[in-house]
Design a protein around this motif. Structure first.
Motif, PDB file in Angstrom:
ATOM      1  N   GLY A  72       0.897  -1.265   0.033  1.00 26.87           N
ATOM      2  CA  GLY A  72      -0.050  -0.238   0.097  1.00 26.87           C
ATOM      3  C   GLY A  72       0.681   1.174   0.035  1.00 26.87           C
ATOM      4  O   GLY A  72       0.350   2.353  -0.014  1.00 26.87           O
ATOM      5  N   TYR A 115       0.782   6.562  -1.584  1.00 22.54           N
ATOM      6  CA  TYR A 115      -0.057   5.433  -1.761  1.00 22.54           C
ATOM      7  C   TYR A 115      -0.573   4.925  -3.006  1.00 22.54           C
ATOM      8  O   TYR A 115      -1.670   5.667  -3.496  1.00 22.54           O
ATOM      9  CB  TYR A 115      -1.100   5.752  -0.771  1.00 22.54           C
ATOM     10  N   GLY A 140      -7.958   1.756   3.917  1.00 18.98           N
ATOM     11  CA  GLY A 140      -6.867   0.826   3.679  1.00 18.98           C
ATOM     12  C   GLY A 140      -6.409  -0.481   4.294  1.00 18.98           C
ATOM     13  O   GLY A 140      -5.530  -0.994   4.097  1.00 18.98           O
ATOM     14  N   TRP A 143      -2.144   1.866   5.431  1.00 15.34           N
ATOM     15  CA  TRP A 143      -0.914   1.646   4.419  1.00 15.34           C
ATOM     16  C   TRP A 143       0.244   2.326   5.138  1.00 15.34           C
ATOM     17  O   TRP A 143       1.482   1.975   4.865  1.00 15.34           O
ATOM     18  CB  TRP A 143      -1.012   1.948   2.991  1.00 15.34           C
TER      19      TRP A 143
END
Length: 355
Positions: free
Chosen positions: A18, A36, A185, A160
């Motif tokens: 991520g 990201y 995430g 992430w």
């Protein structure tokens, strides 16, 4: 409010699920930047990137990166997956995700009437850095346990961002990450900490959950102005859903700020004022005068919670086996051992609750 820069990607420094860490050239010099890919695509050397350099300019520790806002000359493809939950809402980087609890989710029917954690232990901590230490203590006794991390939105919003969570997931120390509220995430997305806990139990099949904010908590040096008040709210959520809340104390012997030495005022406020439900608050059996100070400060929580003193013998060795680097507010094991022992003691107690 935002410091904007345009830079050129020089190299990829490292990456984890991520997230990609980059070396970027700016007019004022090179810097580290974080992208990201699920949001902005994957920057490559030679790409021009649009950056938010606010955290970098402020010299923030955990968040001291320039953040990639866009790769303007090579935009990612439009998402084609399901999902109607909008997180980081009404910001320029709002993202649509599939929530476990929304109607299009395959888990909607599981969660639609879900109302109980079936007695699942829920360890609540103030800082993200407590996560691996709690797991060290827990797995020292129950290596076969399935543990989920329920991430609150008081710190980093993107799940992430946490290299620790990614590594713990990779090694099997976490059965999954649930991102709640405005956080996103994770392996599972949820609207609230309540549905996040229910998803940990009924979607991920966790035996226990650890609830803490993401990296980069916010504090103002005031009694109430810190993001860790959410720890008290998480105790309430775990209790109302029929879980067994376990409070991990934020302890420090190395912090230069007196309000955080011994038991942090964050823990005393979150558990002593915000948490209305009863929890088992773990008091680490630390030796010497410092241990006596921690016990005396924790005693003030006895009217509201059950205090459980847990021995710390053998925990330092378990902490030394952590698959991720242990660090809290820039201090490692050698600089602030009691901080990690307190979290590991909470994990040890949780293992005992699992039988």
């Amino acid at each position: 409010m935002i410091r904007w820069r345009k830079g050129e990607v020089l190299s990829v420094r490292r990456e984890w699920p991520g997230a990609v860490e980059l070396q970027v050239s700016l007019p004022e010099g090179d810097c580290r930047a974080l992208a990201y890919p699920p949001l902005v695509g994957r920057p490559e050397p030679g790409d021009t990137v649009l950056l938010n350099t606010t955290a970098l300019a402020m010299g923030l520790g955990t968040g001291g990166y320039a953040m990639v806002v866009a790769v303007p000359d090579r935009l990612p493809e439009d998402p084609d997956g399901p999902g109607h939950l909008v997180k980081a809402r009404y910001t320029p980087l709002q993202a649509t995700v599939l929530g476990a609890d929304e109607q299009d989710s395959p888990y909607h029917e599981v969660l639609r009437e879900a109302d109980s954690l079936d007695g699942m232990p829920v360890v609540v901590a103030d800082l993200h850095s407590a996560l691996p230490a709690i797991l060290c203590g827990l797995y020292g006794t129950r290596p076969s346990a399935k543990v989920a991390y329920v991430m609150l939105d008081g710190g980093a919003l993107p799940g992430w961002f946490s290299m620790s969570a990614a590594r713990l997931r990779e090694t099997g120390w976490l059965c999954g990450v649930v991102t709640t509220g405005q956080a996103f995430g994770g392996d599972v997305e949820a609207v609230t900490v309540h549905t996040g806990l229910l998803a940990a139990r009924h979607v991920l099949g966790a035996d226990a959950a650890i609830v803490a904010q993401g990296p980069g908590n916010l504090g103002t040096g005031t009694r109430w102005g810190f993001s860790g008040v959410s720890a008290g709210e998480a105790v309430n959520a775990a209790a109302v859903l029929g879980g067994r809340p376990v409070g991990a104390l934020r302890v420090s012997q190395g912090d230069l700020r007196e309000r955080h030495v011994g038991v942090s005022h964050h823990s005393l406020t979150a558990y002593g004022r915000v948490a209305l439900a009863r929890a088992q608050v773990v008091v680490p059996g630390l030796p010497g005068d410092f241990g006596a100070r921690v016990a005396a400060q924790a005693a003030g929580l006895a009217d509201r919670h059950e205090l459980v003193t847990v021995p710390v013998d053998g925990l330092e060795e378990l902490l030394g086996r952590s698959p991720v680097r242990l660090s809290t507010m820039g201090r490692g094991l050698a600089e602030d051992l009691p901080a990690f022992l307190a979290s590991a003691a909470a994990g040890r107690h949780t293992a005992a609750l699992l039988g």
